[in-house]
Design a protein around this motif. Structure first.
Motif, PDB file in Angstrom:
ATOM      1  N   ARG A 172     -18.605 -58.461  93.942  1.00 31.06           N
ATOM      2  CA  ARG A 172     -18.974 -58.733  92.552  1.00 31.06           C
ATOM      3  C   ARG A 172     -18.743 -57.529  91.639  1.00 31.06           C
ATOM      4  NH1 ARG A 172     -24.898 -61.585  93.644  1.00 31.06           N
ATOM      5  NH2 ARG A 172     -24.138 -63.304  94.965  1.00 31.06           N
ATOM      6  N   TYR A 176     -19.276 -57.155  87.538  1.00 27.61           N
ATOM      7  CA  TYR A 176     -20.279 -56.283  86.924  1.00 27.61           C
ATOM      8  C   TYR A 176     -19.621 -55.361  85.902  1.00 27.61           C
ATOM      9  CZ  TYR A 176     -24.017 -57.547  90.193  1.00 27.61           C
ATOM     10  OH  TYR A 176     -24.988 -58.213  90.893  1.00 27.61           O
ATOM     11  N   PHE A 219     -25.984 -61.985  86.591  1.00 26.57           N
ATOM     12  CA  PHE A 219     -25.350 -60.678  86.451  1.00 26.57           C
ATOM     13  C   PHE A 219     -26.065 -59.833  85.397  1.00 26.57           C
ATOM     14  CE2 PHE A 219     -22.103 -63.115  88.563  1.00 26.57           C
ATOM     15  CZ  PHE A 219     -21.510 -62.197  89.413  1.00 26.57           C
TER      16      PHE A 219
END
Length: 251
Positions: A172, A176, A219
């Protein structure tokens, strides 16, 4: 020695001080004195402080910043003004005095009283005095981060939290970074981030053997918890978030 970990108790909310009469709180010794920690280990006190700081997400960043700010002894008025100026304070659930006293009761801050000469007003100096005499004796109230508080600050620096976040789910990391860059351009709402990430494969995750779709707000929430984002009329980067983004771009 009884090593059972005592439960942390919320202090009674106090009226927010304007700093004009700092001695006004000195007649509440039971509220303003930190509980004795001689029956606690360092780790037990640390755990209690950790629960205090992380208990409520809307107060977490303000409480952490208070520990950082009070590494040097700060008088009540200055501490309250500093916290009030933080973007995160706009959504805090309690006033500055209450938050500071929460940290005192959780062993993160020392509550200090001084006379006109700057000398500490100890319990021994108060013996035999009336409440009015104590009020006359105490000129200022201040706060200073304890050894437990200093260790908590060191172990929970936003930079370290952000590194841990990226290490937790390396797949991820690009997302990010993209969210950080997106927010860095201008304040963003949850819907802005939702539109940015809509339909991305990174939102797919396996939960209990089933393919599920995460909300894009996950997120934002994780970056906010790590100290990279703060709500200020929209999601914006904190100072630590900006520094972390620069580091990512330089790699």
């Amino acid at each position: 020695m009884d090593t059972a970990e005592p439960a942390f108790e919320e202090p009674i909310p106090a009226v927010q001080s304007d700093g004009a009469d700092e001695s006004a709180v000195t007649d509440k010794s039971e509220e303003t004195s930190a509980p004795a920690i001689d029956e606690l280990t360092f780790d037990q006190a640390y755990d209690i402080l950790g629960r205090c700081v992380t208990r409520h997400p809307l107060n977490r960043d303000v409480l952490y910043d208070a520990l950082v700010y009070c590494k040097e002894e700060r008088i009540l008025r200055d501490a309250e003004n500093h916290l009030a100026a933080l973007p995160a304070f706009a959504t805090a659930t309690q006033n500055q005095y209450f938050l500071l006293m929460s940290l005192v009761k959780a062993y993160g801050l020392d509550y200090l009283e001084r006379d006109d000469a700057g000398e500490l007003v100890t319990a021994e100096r108060k013996e035999g005095l009336t409440e009015d005499e104590i009020d006359d004796l105490v000129a200022t109230v201040s706060f200073k981060t304890t050894e437990v508080g200093l260790e908590f600050v060191e172990q929970n620096k936003p930079q370290a939290r952000l590194v841990s976040l990226l290490q937790l789910n390396p797949e991820r990391n690009d997302t990010y970074r993209e969210v950080l860059e997106f927010v860095d351009e201008q304040p963003r709402s949850y819907n802005d981030v939702k539109e940015l990430l809509a339909g991305r494969p990174v939102l797919q995750t396996i939960i209990d053997g089933k393919l599920e779709t995460m909300q894009p707000s996950v997120f934002v929430d994780k970056l906010e918890r790590a100290g990279a984002l703060v709500w200020n009329n929209g999601w914006t980067l904190t100072r630590e978030g900006k520094e972390f983004l620069i580091d990512l771009k330089n790699k």
